[in-house]
Design an enzyme around this catalytic site. Structure first.
Site, PDB file in Angstrom:
ATOM      1  N   ASN A   9       6.005  66.772  -2.417  1.00 38.50           N
ATOM      2  CA  ASN A   9       5.444  66.602  -1.071  1.00 38.50           C
ATOM      3  C   ASN A   9       6.452  67.172  -0.068  1.00 38.50           C
ATOM      4  OD1 ASN A   9       4.434  65.700   1.376  1.00 38.50           O
ATOM      5  ND2 ASN A   9       4.987  63.541   1.020  1.00 38.50           N
ATOM      6  N   TRP A  10       6.139  68.343   0.474  1.00 39.14           N
ATOM      7  CA  TRP A  10       7.070  68.997   1.411  1.00 39.14           C
ATOM      8  C   TRP A  10       7.105  68.301   2.765  1.00 39.14           C
ATOM      9  CZ3 TRP A  10       6.277  75.052   1.008  1.00 39.14           C
ATOM     10  CH2 TRP A  10       6.545  75.457  -0.299  1.00 39.14           C
ATOM     11  N   LYS A  11       6.169  67.403   3.024  1.00 34.21           N
ATOM     12  CA  LYS A  11       6.034  66.782   4.360  1.00 34.21           C
ATOM     13  C   LYS A  11       5.939  67.883   5.417  1.00 34.21           C
ATOM     14  CE  LYS A  11       8.679  62.957   2.600  1.00 34.21           C
ATOM     15  NZ  LYS A  11       9.169  61.644   2.893  1.00 34.21           N
ATOM     16  N   HIS A  95      -0.209  57.892   2.367  1.00 34.07           N
ATOM     17  CA  HIS A  95       1.265  57.936   2.333  1.00 34.07           C
ATOM     18  C   HIS A  95       1.806  56.970   3.391  1.00 34.07           C
ATOM     19  CE1 HIS A  95       5.369  59.389   2.668  1.00 34.07           C
ATOM     20  NE2 HIS A  95       5.201  59.988   1.510  1.00 34.07           N
ATOM     21  N   GLU A  97       4.094  57.172   5.460  1.00 33.43           N
ATOM     22  CA  GLU A  97       4.333  57.775   6.787  1.00 33.43           C
ATOM     23  C   GLU A  97       3.032  57.865   7.563  1.00 33.43           C
ATOM     24  OE1 GLU A  97       6.438  61.249   5.418  1.00 33.43           O
ATOM     25  OE2 GLU A  97       8.066  59.959   4.747  1.00 33.43           O
ATOM     26  N   GLU A 167       5.205  53.965  -4.160  1.00 29.78           N
ATOM     27  CA  GLU A 167       6.344  54.434  -3.375  1.00 29.78           C
ATOM     28  C   GLU A 167       6.827  53.302  -2.477  1.00 29.78           C
ATOM     29  OE1 GLU A 167       6.302  58.966  -2.894  1.00 29.78           O
ATOM     30  OE2 GLU A 167       5.049  58.155  -1.308  1.00 29.78           O
ATOM     31  N   GLY A 173      13.000  58.615   1.266  1.00 31.70           N
ATOM     32  CA  GLY A 173      13.923  59.371   2.113  1.00 31.70           C
ATOM     33  C   GLY A 173      15.199  58.626   2.455  1.00 31.70           C
ATOM     34  N   SER A 211      13.025  58.645  -3.262  1.00 27.22           N
ATOM     35  CA  SER A 211      14.370  59.117  -3.571  1.00 27.22           C
ATOM     36  C   SER A 211      14.572  59.457  -5.045  1.00 27.22           C
ATOM     37  CB  SER A 211      15.427  58.112  -3.079  1.00 27.22           C
ATOM     38  OG  SER A 211      15.367  57.998  -1.668  1.00 27.22           O
ATOM     39  N   GLY A 232       9.760  63.875  -2.557  1.00 26.71           N
ATOM     40  CA  GLY A 232       9.852  64.421  -1.203  1.00 26.71           C
ATOM     41  C   GLY A 232      10.995  65.414  -1.104  1.00 26.71           C
ATOM     42  N   GLY A 233      12.141  64.954  -0.594  1.00 26.35           N
ATOM     43  CA  GLY A 233      13.282  65.826  -0.288  1.00 26.35           C
ATOM     44  C   GLY A 233      13.660  66.773  -1.416  1.00 26.35           C
TER      45      GLY A 233
HETATM   46  C1  PEP Z   1       7.698  60.989  -0.386  1.00 31.23           C
HETATM   47  O1  PEP Z   1       7.685  61.405   0.751  1.00 31.23           O
HETATM   48  O2  PEP Z   1       6.617  60.788  -0.953  1.00 31.23           O
HETATM   49  C2  PEP Z   1       9.001  60.730  -1.026  1.00 31.23           C
HETATM   50  C3  PEP Z   1       9.011  60.092  -2.155  1.00 31.23           C
HETATM   51  O3  PEP Z   1      10.122  61.206  -0.377  1.00 31.23           O
HETATM   52  P1  PEP Z   1      11.649  61.218  -0.969  1.00 31.23           P
HETATM   53  O4  PEP Z   1      11.573  61.733  -2.371  1.00 31.23           O
HETATM   54  O5  PEP Z   1      12.383  62.141  -0.042  1.00 31.23           O
HETATM   55  O6  PEP Z   1      12.124  59.816  -0.909  1.00 31.23           O
END
Ligand code: PEP
Length: 252
Positions: A9-11, A95, A97, A167, A173, A211, A232-233
């Protein structure tokens, strides 16, 4: 046998350039994967066409969100049908966010799941508790209620289009990851909820997100109810992302 998936997920990150270079790097590095994992790239909607063009047949593509309506006067929204039209196979929904920053409610999430499945996509329903909820001992109840509400409209023969991503909000993040054991406990609980709902719970792919990095992925994915990850990241760096994909044990 359950599907194994690692989705990036590039956000709201990336560029047209990255949509070409990162995807072609992931594609060439992922070519040597022999563990049966499906690799999914989920860029910002505006880059979906570029990513689909670079992805070839070996990578799948998804959107981060869809509107809850079929079409019409909803400025700024993208429909599930449009995602299909652009070559997507997956759509994230709910999600944290989106729930926290954009006020997405369980009812809206259920409508979106319905639209996503109706369009022929796979819905990746994101669920997870906040730190306060975990500390209050409510984590399993919160997640169970999000699963029940978000999947309330799924018809009996559409469960194969459902993926659930656990999640924990406090892990997204932040660099804090659930322990493999805590994540496994929650995944087993989600499978129990799905079973109560009449779903073929043992066939539904359950992802962990929060993470996940190259150095903690293997321990998480070794758990029996964790079928891959939502990343994500670390999905913005080809080597890290592919190394996470490689950490999924081969299907038996
Ligand atoms: C996400 O945004 O779904 C996520 C898991 O981010 P990260 O891996 O950066 O925690």
């Amino acid at each position: 046998m359950r599907r194994k998936i690692v989705a990036g997920n590039w956000k709201m990150n990336g560029s047209k350039d990255l949509a070409q270079t990162l995807v072609s790097d992931v594609r060439s590095q992922a070519a040597s994967l022999d563990n049966g994992v499906e690799v999914v790239i989920i860029p910002p909607a505006i880059y979906v066409g570029d990513v689909v063009a670079s992805a070839g047949d070996s990578l799948s593509v998804g959107v981060q969100n869809v509107g809850q309506w079929a079409s019409g006067a909803y400025t700024g929204e993208v429909s599930a049908d449009m995602a299909v039209d652009q070559g997507c196979l997956y759509a994230l929904v709910g999600h944290s966010e989106r729930r926290q920053l954009f006020g997405e409610t369980d009812d809206a999430v259920a409508e979106k799941v319905d639209r996503i499945i109706g369009a022929g996509l796979h819905a990746v329903l994101c669920v997870g508790e906040t730190l306060e909820e975990r500390e209050a001992g409510k984590a399993e109840a919160v997640v169970a209620s999000q699963v029940k509400a978000g999947l309330a409209k799924v018809a009996a023969d559409d469960w194969q289009r459902v993926v659930v991503a656990y999640e924990p909000v406090w892990a997204i993040g932040t660099g804090k990851t659930a322990t493999a054991q805590d994540a496994q406990t929650m995944h087993a609980s989600i499978r129990g909820v799905l079973s109560e709902m009449g779903a073929p719970a043992n066939e539904i792919c359950l992802l962990y997100g929060g993470s996940v990095k190259a150095d903690n992925a293997a321990a998480l994915f070794a758990e029996p109810d964790i079928d891959g990850g939502l990343i994500g990241g670390a999905s913005l760096i080809a080597e890290d992302f592919v190394s996470i994909c490689r950490s999924v044990p081969a299907s038996t």
